[in-house]
Design an enzyme around this catalytic site. Structure first.
Site, PDB file in Angstrom:
ATOM      1  N   HIS A   1      47.873  44.806  -3.913  1.00  0.00           N
ATOM      2  CA  HIS A   1      46.859  44.447  -4.908  1.00  0.00           C
ATOM      3  C   HIS A   1      45.698  45.425  -4.793  1.00  0.00           C
ATOM      4  O   HIS A   1      45.247  45.741  -3.686  1.00  0.00           O
ATOM      5  CB  HIS A   1      46.371  43.010  -4.701  1.00  0.00           C
ATOM      6  CG  HIS A   1      45.280  42.619  -5.653  1.00  0.00           C
ATOM      7  ND1 HIS A   1      45.399  42.795  -7.011  1.00  0.00           N
ATOM      8  CD2 HIS A   1      44.045  42.074  -5.450  1.00  0.00           C
ATOM      9  CE1 HIS A   1      44.285  42.372  -7.597  1.00  0.00           C
ATOM     10  NE2 HIS A   1      43.461  41.941  -6.687  1.00  0.00           N
TER      11      HIS A   1
ATOM     12  N   ASP B   1      36.248  42.889  -7.760  1.00  0.00           N
ATOM     13  CA  ASP B   1      37.611  42.832  -8.280  1.00  0.00           C
ATOM     14  C   ASP B   1      37.566  42.314  -9.713  1.00  0.00           C
ATOM     15  O   ASP B   1      37.079  41.211  -9.964  1.00  0.00           O
ATOM     16  CB  ASP B   1      38.469  41.916  -7.403  1.00  0.00           C
ATOM     17  CG  ASP B   1      39.957  42.022  -7.730  1.00  0.00           C
ATOM     18  OD1 ASP B   1      40.315  42.655  -8.740  1.00  0.00           O
ATOM     19  OD2 ASP B   1      40.774  41.457  -6.969  1.00  0.00           O
TER      20      ASP B   1
ATOM     21  N   CYS C   1      46.614  45.169 -12.096  1.00  0.00           N
ATOM     22  CA  CYS C   1      45.512  45.280 -11.136  1.00  0.00           C
ATOM     23  C   CYS C   1      45.000  46.700 -10.962  1.00  0.00           C
ATOM     24  O   CYS C   1      43.789  46.925 -10.887  1.00  0.00           O
ATOM     25  CB  CYS C   1      45.907  44.671  -9.790  1.00  0.00           C
ATOM     26  SG  CYS C   1      47.117  45.623  -8.834  1.00  0.00           S
TER      27      CYS C   1
ATOM     28  N   TYR D   1      55.710  42.996  -8.775  1.00  0.00           N
ATOM     29  CA  TYR D   1      54.892  43.402  -7.627  1.00  0.00           C
ATOM     30  C   TYR D   1      53.935  42.302  -7.201  1.00  0.00           C
ATOM     31  O   TYR D   1      53.380  42.331  -6.101  1.00  0.00           O
ATOM     32  CB  TYR D   1      54.143  44.702  -7.923  1.00  0.00           C
ATOM     33  CG  TYR D   1      52.831  44.553  -8.648  1.00  0.00           C
ATOM     34  CD1 TYR D   1      51.623  44.499  -7.956  1.00  0.00           C
ATOM     35  CD2 TYR D   1      52.789  44.461 -10.034  1.00  0.00           C
ATOM     36  CE1 TYR D   1      50.419  44.373  -8.617  1.00  0.00           C
ATOM     37  CE2 TYR D   1      51.587  44.336 -10.711  1.00  0.00           C
ATOM     38  CZ  TYR D   1      50.405  44.290  -9.999  1.00  0.00           C
ATOM     39  OH  TYR D   1      49.215  44.157 -10.655  1.00  0.00           O
TER      40      TYR D   1
ATOM     41  N   TRP E   1      51.458  40.747 -17.400  1.00  0.00           N
ATOM     42  CA  TRP E   1      52.456  40.967 -16.350  1.00  0.00           C
ATOM     43  C   TRP E   1      53.856  40.574 -16.824  1.00  0.00           C
ATOM     44  O   TRP E   1      54.775  40.495 -16.029  1.00  0.00           O
ATOM     45  CB  TRP E   1      52.095  40.165 -15.102  1.00  0.00           C
ATOM     46  CG  TRP E   1      50.986  40.736 -14.282  1.00  0.00           C
ATOM     47  CD1 TRP E   1      51.108  41.500 -13.152  1.00  0.00           C
ATOM     48  CD2 TRP E   1      49.572  40.615 -14.513  1.00  0.00           C
ATOM     49  NE1 TRP E   1      49.872  41.855 -12.679  1.00  0.00           N
ATOM     50  CE2 TRP E   1      48.900  41.329 -13.482  1.00  0.00           C
ATOM     51  CE3 TRP E   1      48.801  39.981 -15.474  1.00  0.00           C
ATOM     52  CZ2 TRP E   1      47.521  41.409 -13.400  1.00  0.00           C
ATOM     53  CZ3 TRP E   1      47.422  40.065 -15.402  1.00  0.00           C
ATOM     54  CH2 TRP E   1      46.791  40.771 -14.377  1.00  0.00           C
TER      55      TRP E   1
END
Length: 758
Positions: free
Chosen positions: A408, A431, A349, A591, A314
């Site tokens: 997400h 996830d 994600c 984000y 990220w």
């Protein structure tokens, strides 16, 4: 007693050293070790190695005699029934693949689904005599096949002899018989080897091992006895068979779409998915249970602790890999991982969710990617997102640790849950994005969506974490000079605004939020939250007095590089004049809710007459934010203030997603199978600055394998054109998607729809 000589030898050595005047000196530390410690195997714990590889296979002997050889050796077995040919009936247009919905897989092998009959033709050297000849169709999976483990399965074609799987002769024609075989609806999912065995008075003869007779058995959402059975055919077509997905991102009030080619039927993808389970060392015997498969895969799709598929990043620096915004589909990622045996860089994600979706659909588990808008990532293990303000109402960024992701993405997959009370099967959250550890590994789920809605957060797996992502309250605290904190505002509606997924059978979207929680403020919602508190989730119980001044922030659609007006409206709901000492802050933001550079700070004092409103406007110039933009180009505005007359705090937050320029994708050609067409991608650099190290990608299910192109420089104001020939492989509606990515401009995309005719 066998260890005694060794002990005596050591003792004799010590005595001899003492006689010579030497004193034995015990070592104070073990000798130093270098490198990685050797992996500990199961030797001494189990009699045979744990079978955890679908790629390794143990060949079964062609001949097994019943007794030891006589004086003249083994008797000949050539005079008995012999197998001349085995036809797997694996053609794309043959009944096996059509009936099992596997004709889209690009594979030379037979692919079927469990719990459903498929056919195999066997040709003998003479007509088959069912009352005399004894044959079996044998299936083997893994390196240590055992009947008791379900890794060696003999199937007999007569009613008198049946096994774990069903078998019957469906047709006889001279020397040829057709055998119908029905794998158990709970059998192991993976790649099997097939043998035909003939029993004689002296022993068993088998066919040789041939790769062309290998077959894959998948989960079957069309079979009522399978744990992944999904009753809705439209949902099955969407969540198992559809290759082209739409993943939602952006902001709650400014939703954007990202096209993605799941590519679950592409050549090599199925083998790559099986390799992921091999790499995880998942026992073969567990691979028929969708609960265990999805939980293991949620760990293996990230590389945090097990050298899994994707490396998360990220930071904005993707020098040593591919930027997450550059990917167009899952195929390149999965094939790269299977071929290199190394994690693929990089993911965020939606990439984790998209590749996980490919894995699930490829194996036959119904699945979909969902996006939760304003998703809470709570660092304190409670149902609160804490935002700390100082005594004059300004946000204290150093003490605010919790974050709210603008969105997400995770997955839902469909299965029964026999490990839970009745009624909690159906859609389950899984996830693969590495956020928090679960049982010591970065993974999440499967967690029952219905359990989340009813507050059963103690049900496995990780229900409490997902519950907090959609149900947390945003609590603003005022921190006094002495360090004490007082809650001044509780927003119970900000988190979990929408949970979007692609609608079945269309390119529209569907909001699933009503499946995750009851309406805000309803009696059912209060009951659920009280139940969650009983399980240990802490909430803010106080109800601070609501300020009588509202702050309204605008909804804007702004393109990257634009100047724009930002207006804040203060509305006085009281019958008296109000004065607000306000702070208006604007910053670039990831984000994930993590703030970057602050580019705007205003501290106006606003006076509002009774029952009136006042707008405070300011111009935001692109030169103030452009150099600080992070990927996905989000600007975060926070307005806080203190009312002089009452001492109450007012707050408001707004995320504005800047819109990027688009690629133009045009298709020319006949639009027919096996006839060449041309795809043309065009882009114009709208900025005065140059774009450097620019990567373009393009692909489309059934029409184009992943392609890429590199441009070292696109000068400001100039255009590029990329043409790529392609040949459609199958008929139907599809799309071609393209992306452009460089450090100066992320998340530029375009797409073109097309219908291919035969």
């Amino acid at each position: 007693m066998s260890s005694m000589p060794g002990c005596l030898t050591v003792l004799q050595t010590i005595i001899k050293m003492s006689d010579q005047g030497a004193t034995p000196t015990p070592s104070t530390a073990p000798p130093p070790t270098t490198g990685r410690p050797p992996k500990v195997d199961n030797r001494g714990r189990t009699s045979v190695p744990i079978d955890s590889s679908n790629l390794e296979a143990k060949d079964i002997p062609e001949i097994e005699y019943f007794a030891a050889p006589g004086p003249r050796g083994y008797p000949p077995m050539t005079g008995f029934l012999d197998i001349w040919d085995v036809d797997m009936m694996k053609g794309q247009n043959e009944s096996n693949k059509i009936d099992h919905h596997t004709n889209l897989y690009h594979s030379d092998n037979l692919i079927v689904r469990r719990g459903q009959e498929f056919q195999v033709k066997i040709t003998f050297n003479r007509p088959y005599k069912p009352n005399e000849d004894k044959i079996a169709v044998e299936f083997v999976i893994g390196s240590n096949p055992q009947y008791s483990k379900g890794t060696y399965i003999p199937v007999f074609p007569t009613k008198a002899r049946q096994s774990y799987w069903g078998g019957r002769i469906t047709q006889t024609n001279d020397n040829v018989i057709t055998v119908g075989i029905t794998p158990a609806a709970s059998c192991i999912v993976g790649k099997y080897h097939l043998y035909i065995a003939v029993q004689t008075p002296y022993g068993i003869r088998r066919t040789k091992r041939e790769n062309s007779r290998d077959l894959y058995i998948l989960f079957n959402p069309w079979a009522a006895d399978d744990a992944v059975f999904l009753y809705d055919e439209e949902e099955r077509q969407e969540c198992v068979m559809n290759e082209m997905g739409i993943i939602y991102h952006g902001a709650y009030d400014d939703i954007s779409e990202r096209n993605w080619n799941y590519g679950q039927f592409n050549y090599g993808v199925l083998d790559a998915c099986l390799y992921i389970m091999d790499r995880s060392e998942m026992p073969i015997t567990n691979r028929g249970d969708p609960i265990k498969v999805t939980r293991k895969a949620s760990a293996m799709l990230n590389s945090h602790d097990d050298e899994g598929v994707l490396v998360g990043n990220w930071s904005g620096d993707y020098t040593y890999g591919v930027a997450p915004t550059s990917w167009t589909g899952s195929t390149d990622i999965l094939l790269s991982y299977a071929n290199s045996k190394m994690p693929v860089s990089y993911a965020q994600c939606w990439v984790y969710a998209a590749v996980f979706n490919t894995f699930l659909r490829c194996l036959g588990i119904p699945s979909r990617v969902v996006t939760n808008y304003y998703s809470a990532h709570d660092n304190d293990g409670n149902l609160k997102i804490d935002i700390i303000l100082n005594d004059n109402g300004r946000i204290d960024r150093n003490r605010t640790k919790d974050s709210i992701w603008n969105y997400h993405c995770w997955n839902e997959c469909y299965m029964s849950r026999p490990d839970l009370p009745p009624g909690f099967g159906g859609w389950q959250v899984v996830d693969a994005t590495p956020q928090e550890t679960s049982d010591g590994m970065y993974r999440c789920g499967p967690a029952s969506v219905l359990a989340l809605k009813h507050g059963e957060i103690c049900f496995p797996f990780d229900a409490a974490f997902v519950f907090a992502e959609v149900n947390s309250d945003v609590v603003f605290y005022s921190r006094k000079n002495d360090g004490t904190m007082e809650p001044v505002k509780v927003d119970q509606t900000h988190v979990g605004r929408m949970v979007l997924t692609k609608a079945a059978g269309s390119e529209g979207r569907r909001d699933l939020i009503d499946q995750y929680k009851f309406p805000e403020g309803s009696p059912e919602e209060r009951t659920v939250l009280e139940k969650a508190e009983e399980f240990g989730c802490k909430r803010e119980k106080s109800t601070p007095t609501v300020a009588d001044v509202d702050v309204v922030l605008p909804t804007l659609e702004i393109s990257v590089g634009d100047d724009f007006e930002f207006s804040v409206e203060f509305v006085n709901c009281s019958d008296q004049k109000r004065t607000v000492d306000a702070y208006i802050s604007g910053s670039v933001v990831y984000y994930t809710g993590v703030s970057g550079k602050e580019f705007l700070l205003k501290t106006p004092t606003v006076t509002i007459q009774a029952q009136k409103s006042v707008k405070e406007s300011m111009t935001v110039e692109s030169r103030n934010y452009m150099d600080h933009l992070v990927e996905q180009a989000n600007l975060h505005f926070i307005v806080t203030g203190k009312i002089r007359e009452t001492g109450r705090i007012v707050t408001a937050m707004k995320v504005i997603t800047l819109h990027n320029p688009k690629l133009t994708v045009e298709l020319t050609g006949s639009g027919k199978v096996n006839e060449e067409m041309i795809a043309t991608v065009q882009f114009t650099n709208p900025f005065s600055i140059n774009l450097e190290r620019v990567y373009l990608r393009m692909e489309g299910p059934g029409v184009m394998e992943p392609k890429s192109r590199y441009y070292s420089l696109i000068p400001g104001g100039s255009s590029l054109t990329w043409t790529e020939p392609f040949t459609p492989q199958r008929a139907g509606k599809t799309r071609l998607i393209a992306t452009l990515d460089c450090s100066g401009l992320r998340q530029v995309s375009g797409q073109a729809s097309i219908t291919i005719d035969l």
